[in-house]
Design an enzyme around this catalytic site. Structure first.
Site, PDB file in Angstrom:
ATOM      1  NE  ARG A 224      -4.271  -1.478   0.160  1.00 20.97           N
ATOM      2  CZ  ARG A 224      -4.425  -2.574  -0.576  1.00 20.97           C
ATOM      3  NH1 ARG A 224      -3.445  -2.961  -1.375  1.00 20.97           N
ATOM      4  NH2 ARG A 224      -5.543  -3.282  -0.504  1.00 20.97           N
ATOM      5  CD  GLU A 252      -3.182   3.802  -5.164  1.00 25.01           C
ATOM      6  OE1 GLU A 252      -4.136   2.994  -5.279  1.00 25.01           O
ATOM      7  OE2 GLU A 252      -2.079   3.496  -4.662  1.00 25.01           O
ATOM      8  CG  HIS A 271      -3.644  -0.092  -6.479  1.00 19.72           C
ATOM      9  ND1 HIS A 271      -3.948   0.534  -5.304  1.00 19.72           N
ATOM     10  CD2 HIS A 271      -3.633  -1.425  -6.199  1.00 19.72           C
ATOM     11  CE1 HIS A 271      -4.105  -0.362  -4.341  1.00 19.72           C
ATOM     12  NE2 HIS A 271      -3.915  -1.570  -4.866  1.00 19.72           N
TER      13      HIS A 271
END
Length: 308
Positions: A224, A252, A271
Site C-alpha cells: 500500500r 493515490e 495499482h
C-alpha cells in the site's frame, strides 16, 4: 438469507448455494438493489475505500463482510461489533506475484528506458547496454504471507537468494522479524514490500529504511502507498542512488504534478497488480465457499484480526 455482491457476472461463478440464499447485485453503495433488512453477507466492490464503509451502519442484519482485496486497511476497525470481516487472502497471489516479477525484470533490464526510446524512435543500445540482470541477486521480501511465498516461488528459477521478513520472526521457517530489517537491508539487491497497511507498517519505509539500502538497490512496492513515506521516497530516489517500481503510491491516484512522475529511475503502474482477467473466477470461488460455510453455521475463513 440475503447476499449482496458487486458483479452481475459473479452469480454464475459462486457455485451451488443453499436454497435459502438469495444473491443480489449491488455494485454501487448509493444504489441499493432492495431494502437493507435481511442482508447477512455483503461483498463490497473491489478496492472500495472508506466511503463504502458508511453503508456498514445501515445494514441492521449484517453478519459477514467478505472483501475482494487481500488488504483490509480501509475496513479494519470500522466494522460494527458482531460483524465478521474477511479478506481475500490467496485470491491475488498469482497476479500480484506476476506483477512483482515483471516489475523487477523491467527495471533491472531497463525496459522503461527502452520504451521511452521506442516512443522517440531511437535505437538506444549505447544508452542502456549492458543492463543489469536478476540472476545472482539477493531478494528481501518484506511480508512473508501467501503473496510473499508466491513471489519467492516464481523468482526461484532466476537463480536468486531470498530472505523473508514477517511481523514476528519464525526461526524454524527461516523467517526474520521486522526488527531485523536494519541489518538485512544493506545486504539486499531487491527489496519487495508486501505487508498489509496497519498502524505498525504505516511509514515503515522512511528515510532510515531507505538510507540502509545498498547503492543500486531496487525497491518494489506492491503493498500500500502509505507503507512508504512519500517525502522520504522522493528525496532518496531523486539522488539516483536507488531505483523503485511502485504499483501503489501515497496519495493515490498520484497527482499529475507529483515529482515521482519525473524521476527516470522510477517505474509507476496504477495499482493494477491484482486487476487481471482471472480475478473474478478466483474471487467468487472464495465468496461461494464462504457463503456456504456461513449458511451451514460454520466460521468463515480469512477472518481479519488486528488488521491482518
Amino acid at each position: 438469507m440475503k447476499v449482496w455482491i458487486p458483479h452481475e457476472a459473479g452469480h454464475a461463478l459462486l457455485g451451488e448455494l443453499p436454497a435459502e440464499v438469495t444473491v443480489e447485485t449491488m455494485a454501487d453503495p448509493t444504489n441499493l438493489p432492495s431494502p437493507v433488512a435481511g442482508v447477512r453477507f455483503w461483498v463490497p466492490p473491489f478496492l472500495s475505500g472508506t466511503n463504502a464503509t458508511a453503508l456498514l451502519h445501515e445494514l441492521p442484519d449484517l453478519a459477514v463482510v467478505q472483501l475482494l482485496s487481500a488488504g483490509a486497511d480501509a475496513w479494519a476497525g470500522r466494522v460494527p461489533p458482531g460483524v465478521t470481516l474477511c479478506d481475500a487472502r490467496g485470491v491475488h497471489d498469482p497476479s500480484t506475484a506476476e506483477w512483482v516479477v515483471t516489475a523487477i525484470l523491467s527495471q533491472l533490464r531497463a525496459f522503461p528506458a527502452m520504451a521511452r526510446a521506442q516512443a522517440e524512435r531511437r535505437w538506444a543500445y549505447d544508452e542502456v547496454a549492458p543492463t543489469d540482470e536478476l540472476a545472482g541477486k539477493r531478494v528481501l521480501i518484506v511480508g512473508a504471507g501467501s503473496i510473499g511465498t508466491a513471489v519467492r516461488d516464481r523468482l526461484t528459477p532466476f537463480e536468486v537468494t531470498f530472505t523473508l521478513v514477517a511481523r514476528t520472526a519464525r526461526p524454524e521457517q527461516g523467517v526474520h522479524g521486522v526488527a531485523d530489517l536494519p541489518e538485512l537491508l544493506p545486504q539486499a539487491d531487491v527489496v519487495v514490500l508486501l505487508v498489509p497497511l496497519t498502524e505498525q507498517t504505516r511509514g515503515l519505509v522512511d528515510d532510515k529504511f531507505l538510507a540502509a539500502m545498498r547503492d543500486g538497490a531496487l525497491l518494489v512496492n506492491a503493498a500500500r502507498g502509505p507503507v512508504a513515506r512519500t517525502d522520504a521516497l522522493v528525496a532518496e530516489l531523486a539522488t539516483g542512488r536507488i531505483s523503485a517500481a511502485l504499483d501503489v503510491t501515497d496519495p493515490e491516484p498520484l497527482p499529475v504534478d507529483h515529482p515521482l512522475w519525473e524521476l527516470p529511475n522510477v517505474l509507476i503502474t496504477p495499482h493494477v497488480a491484482g486487476s487481471v482477467r482471472g480475478l473474478l473466477p478466483r474471487a467468487y470461488r472464495l465468496v461461494g465457499q464462504q457463503i456456504r460455510r456461513f449458511a451451514a453455521g460454520e466460521q468463515p475463513e480469512n477472518v481479519v484480526v488486528n488488521g491482518y
